[in-house]
Design a protein around this motif. Structure first.
Motif, PDB file in Angstrom:
ATOM      1  N   THR A  73      44.714  40.918  40.885  1.00  0.00           N
ATOM      2  CA  THR A  73      43.405  41.287  41.417  1.00  0.00           C
ATOM      3  C   THR A  73      42.290  40.564  40.663  1.00  0.00           C
ATOM      4  O   THR A  73      41.352  40.039  41.277  1.00  0.00           O
ATOM      5  N   THR A  74      42.405  40.509  39.346  1.00  0.00           N
ATOM      6  CA  THR A  74      41.399  39.819  38.537  1.00  0.00           C
ATOM      7  C   THR A  74      41.340  38.340  38.887  1.00  0.00           C
ATOM      8  O   THR A  74      40.255  37.779  39.066  1.00  0.00           O
ATOM      9  N   ALA A  75      42.504  37.697  38.992  1.00  0.00           N
ATOM     10  CA  ALA A  75      42.535  36.275  39.348  1.00  0.00           C
ATOM     11  C   ALA A  75      41.943  36.042  40.731  1.00  0.00           C
ATOM     12  O   ALA A  75      41.195  35.082  40.944  1.00  0.00           O
ATOM     13  N   ALA A  76      42.258  36.921  41.672  1.00  0.00           N
ATOM     14  CA  ALA A  76      41.730  36.773  43.030  1.00  0.00           C
ATOM     15  C   ALA A  76      40.214  36.944  43.052  1.00  0.00           C
ATOM     16  O   ALA A  76      39.506  36.194  43.743  1.00  0.00           O
ATOM     17  N   LEU A  77      39.697  37.904  42.294  1.00  0.00           N
ATOM     18  CA  LEU A  77      38.253  38.116  42.262  1.00  0.00           C
ATOM     19  C   LEU A  77      37.532  36.953  41.588  1.00  0.00           C
ATOM     20  O   LEU A  77      36.476  36.516  42.058  1.00  0.00           O
ATOM     21  N   ILE A  78      38.081  36.458  40.496  1.00  0.00           N
ATOM     22  CA  ILE A  78      37.469  35.308  39.824  1.00  0.00           C
ATOM     23  C   ILE A  78      37.453  34.100  40.747  1.00  0.00           C
ATOM     24  O   ILE A  78      36.447  33.403  40.858  1.00  0.00           O
ATOM     25  N   ARG A  79      38.554  33.857  41.436  1.00  0.00           N
ATOM     26  CA  ARG A  79      38.631  32.733  42.360  1.00  0.00           C
ATOM     27  C   ARG A  79      37.597  32.872  43.475  1.00  0.00           C
ATOM     28  O   ARG A  79      36.938  31.910  43.855  1.00  0.00           O
ATOM     29  N   THR A  80      37.413  34.077  43.987  1.00  0.00           N
ATOM     30  CA  THR A  80      36.443  34.303  45.052  1.00  0.00           C
ATOM     31  C   THR A  80      35.025  34.067  44.555  1.00  0.00           C
ATOM     32  O   THR A  80      34.218  33.433  45.236  1.00  0.00           O
ATOM     33  N   VAL A  81      34.702  34.559  43.360  1.00  0.00           N
ATOM     34  CA  VAL A  81      33.358  34.374  42.807  1.00  0.00           C
ATOM     35  C   VAL A  81      33.078  32.897  42.560  1.00  0.00           C
ATOM     36  O   VAL A  81      32.010  32.384  42.903  1.00  0.00           O
ATOM     37  N   VAL A  82      34.038  32.192  41.982  1.00  0.00           N
ATOM     38  CA  VAL A  82      33.855  30.761  41.710  1.00  0.00           C
ATOM     39  C   VAL A  82      33.697  29.986  43.016  1.00  0.00           C
ATOM     40  O   VAL A  82      32.832  29.122  43.132  1.00  0.00           O
ATOM     41  N   ARG A  83      34.520  30.296  43.997  1.00  0.00           N
ATOM     42  CA  ARG A  83      34.436  29.596  45.286  1.00  0.00           C
ATOM     43  C   ARG A  83      33.100  29.861  45.966  1.00  0.00           C
ATOM     44  O   ARG A  83      32.483  28.963  46.520  1.00  0.00           O
ATOM     45  N   ILE A 124      39.259  36.350  52.307  1.00  0.00           N
ATOM     46  CA  ILE A 124      40.442  36.987  52.890  1.00  0.00           C
ATOM     47  C   ILE A 124      41.704  36.519  52.176  1.00  0.00           C
ATOM     48  O   ILE A 124      42.608  37.303  51.911  1.00  0.00           O
ATOM     49  N   ARG A 125      41.775  35.228  51.842  1.00  0.00           N
ATOM     50  CA  ARG A 125      42.929  34.702  51.128  1.00  0.00           C
ATOM     51  C   ARG A 125      43.095  35.405  49.794  1.00  0.00           C
ATOM     52  O   ARG A 125      44.194  35.675  49.341  1.00  0.00           O
ATOM     53  N   ALA A 126      42.002  35.722  49.139  1.00  0.00           N
ATOM     54  CA  ALA A 126      42.048  36.374  47.839  1.00  0.00           C
ATOM     55  C   ALA A 126      42.514  37.821  47.946  1.00  0.00           C
ATOM     56  O   ALA A 126      43.059  38.367  46.993  1.00  0.00           O
ATOM     57  N   LEU A 127      42.299  38.445  49.079  1.00  0.00           N
ATOM     58  CA  LEU A 127      42.664  39.847  49.225  1.00  0.00           C
ATOM     59  C   LEU A 127      44.162  40.069  49.396  1.00  0.00           C
ATOM     60  O   LEU A 127      44.681  41.103  49.001  1.00  0.00           O
ATOM     61  N   TRP A 128      44.860  39.119  49.970  1.00  0.00           N
ATOM     62  CA  TRP A 128      46.287  39.321  50.246  1.00  0.00           C
ATOM     63  C   TRP A 128      47.130  39.546  48.997  1.00  0.00           C
ATOM     64  O   TRP A 128      47.887  40.524  48.945  1.00  0.00           O
ATOM     65  N   PRO A 129      47.061  38.702  47.975  1.00  0.00           N
ATOM     66  CA  PRO A 129      47.898  38.982  46.808  1.00  0.00           C
ATOM     67  C   PRO A 129      47.498  40.268  46.081  1.00  0.00           C
ATOM     68  O   PRO A 129      48.353  40.988  45.576  1.00  0.00           O
ATOM     69  N   ALA A 130      46.206  40.575  46.042  1.00  0.00           N
ATOM     70  CA  ALA A 130      45.762  41.808  45.385  1.00  0.00           C
ATOM     71  C   ALA A 130      46.278  43.030  46.153  1.00  0.00           C
ATOM     72  O   ALA A 130      46.782  43.984  45.552  1.00  0.00           O
ATOM     73  N   ALA A 131      46.165  42.995  47.473  1.00  0.00           N
ATOM     74  CA  ALA A 131      46.659  44.105  48.292  1.00  0.00           C
ATOM     75  C   ALA A 131      48.171  44.251  48.162  1.00  0.00           C
ATOM     76  O   ALA A 131      48.689  45.377  48.113  1.00  0.00           O
ATOM     77  N   ALA A 132      48.872  43.129  48.089  1.00  0.00           N
ATOM     78  CA  ALA A 132      50.330  43.182  47.924  1.00  0.00           C
ATOM     79  C   ALA A 132      50.701  43.809  46.584  1.00  0.00           C
ATOM     80  O   ALA A 132      51.671  44.571  46.487  1.00  0.00           O
ATOM     81  N   GLY A 133      49.934  43.499  45.550  1.00  0.00           N
ATOM     82  CA  GLY A 133      50.208  44.063  44.233  1.00  0.00           C
ATOM     83  C   GLY A 133      50.042  45.574  44.203  1.00  0.00           C
ATOM     84  O   GLY A 133      50.895  46.298  43.683  1.00  0.00           O
ATOM     85  N   TRP A 134      48.957  46.038  44.775  1.00  0.00           N
ATOM     86  CA  TRP A 134      48.738  47.486  44.759  1.00  0.00           C
ATOM     87  C   TRP A 134      49.664  48.199  45.736  1.00  0.00           C
ATOM     88  O   TRP A 134      50.024  49.361  45.520  1.00  0.00           O
ATOM     89  N   SER A 135      50.101  47.507  46.793  1.00  0.00           N
ATOM     90  CA  SER A 135      51.112  48.081  47.688  1.00  0.00           C
ATOM     91  C   SER A 135      52.447  48.222  46.965  1.00  0.00           C
ATOM     92  O   SER A 135      53.152  49.223  47.134  1.00  0.00           O
ATOM     93  N   ALA A 136      52.800  47.212  46.168  1.00  0.00           N
ATOM     94  CA  ALA A 136      54.041  47.281  45.393  1.00  0.00           C
ATOM     95  C   ALA A 136      53.957  48.413  44.368  1.00  0.00           C
ATOM     96  O   ALA A 136      54.929  49.143  44.150  1.00  0.00           O
ATOM     97  N   PHE A 137      52.802  48.564  43.738  1.00  0.00           N
ATOM     98  CA  PHE A 137      52.624  49.647  42.774  1.00  0.00           C
ATOM     99  C   PHE A 137      52.784  51.001  43.467  1.00  0.00           C
ATOM    100  O   PHE A 137      53.429  51.903  42.944  1.00  0.00           O
ATOM    101  N   GLY A 138      52.205  51.144  44.650  1.00  0.00           N
ATOM    102  CA  GLY A 138      52.340  52.388  45.415  1.00  0.00           C
ATOM    103  C   GLY A 138      53.745  52.615  45.933  1.00  0.00           C
ATOM    104  O   GLY A 138      54.200  53.757  46.043  1.00  0.00           O
ATOM    105  N   ALA A 139      54.457  51.532  46.231  1.00  0.00           N
ATOM    106  CA  ALA A 139      55.823  51.650  46.746  1.00  0.00           C
ATOM    107  C   ALA A 139      56.785  52.194  45.703  1.00  0.00           C
ATOM    108  O   ALA A 139      57.876  52.649  46.046  1.00  0.00           O
ATOM    109  N   LEU A 140      56.399  52.183  44.445  1.00  0.00           N
ATOM    110  CA  LEU A 140      57.260  52.733  43.400  1.00  0.00           C
ATOM    111  C   LEU A 140      57.457  54.232  43.553  1.00  0.00           C
ATOM    112  O   LEU A 140      58.379  54.806  42.971  1.00  0.00           O
TER     113      LEU A 140
END
Length: 114
Positions: A95-105, A5-21
């Motif tokens: 998103t890539t960093a969040a996914l890598i962190r989740t897989v490693v964890r 869940i922690r990994a999803l927040w920054p990724a979701a925020a990034g794509w929300s910012a992209f959509g907010a454009l």
């Protein structure tokens, strides 16, 4: 907050910012979402585990500032700078960093259970 869940927040925020454009440039929601993501999102995806709240906050803001500057500078030097390109690239990196962190964890926690 830990786990996937922690990994999803920054990724979701990034794509929300992209959509907010797509909102008008002067729309307050666009400004709020984009600035919040650029200030904290990319760095939070890279912030270390087990640190205090203050250390995580400082690392998040500093990491975000560095990644934003490097990404924007790369596009400026290439002559291809635009807000959608920069925010899209940062959202992808986050998103890539969040996914890598989740897989490693997940892999590390499975190894500890053995």
């Amino acid at each position: 907050m830990t786990g996937p869940i922690r990994a999803l927040w920054p990724a979701a925020a990034g794509w929300s910012a992209f959509g907010a454009l797509e909102l008008p440039a002067e729309h307050p929601l666009r400004v709020l979402v984009v600035v919040a993501f650029l200030a904290v999102g990319p760095g939070y995806a890279l912030a270390g585990e087990g640190a205090s709240v203050l250390a995580t906050a400082v690392t998040s803001v500093a990491g975000s500032a560095a990644l934003c500057a490097l990404t924007a500078e790369a596009y400026l030097l290439a002559g291809a700078f635009s807000a959608p390109r920069v925010i899209g690239t940062l959202a992808g990196l986050t998103t890539t960093a969040a996914l890598i962190r989740t897989v490693v964890r997940t892999h590390t926690s499975r190894e500890e259970l053995r």
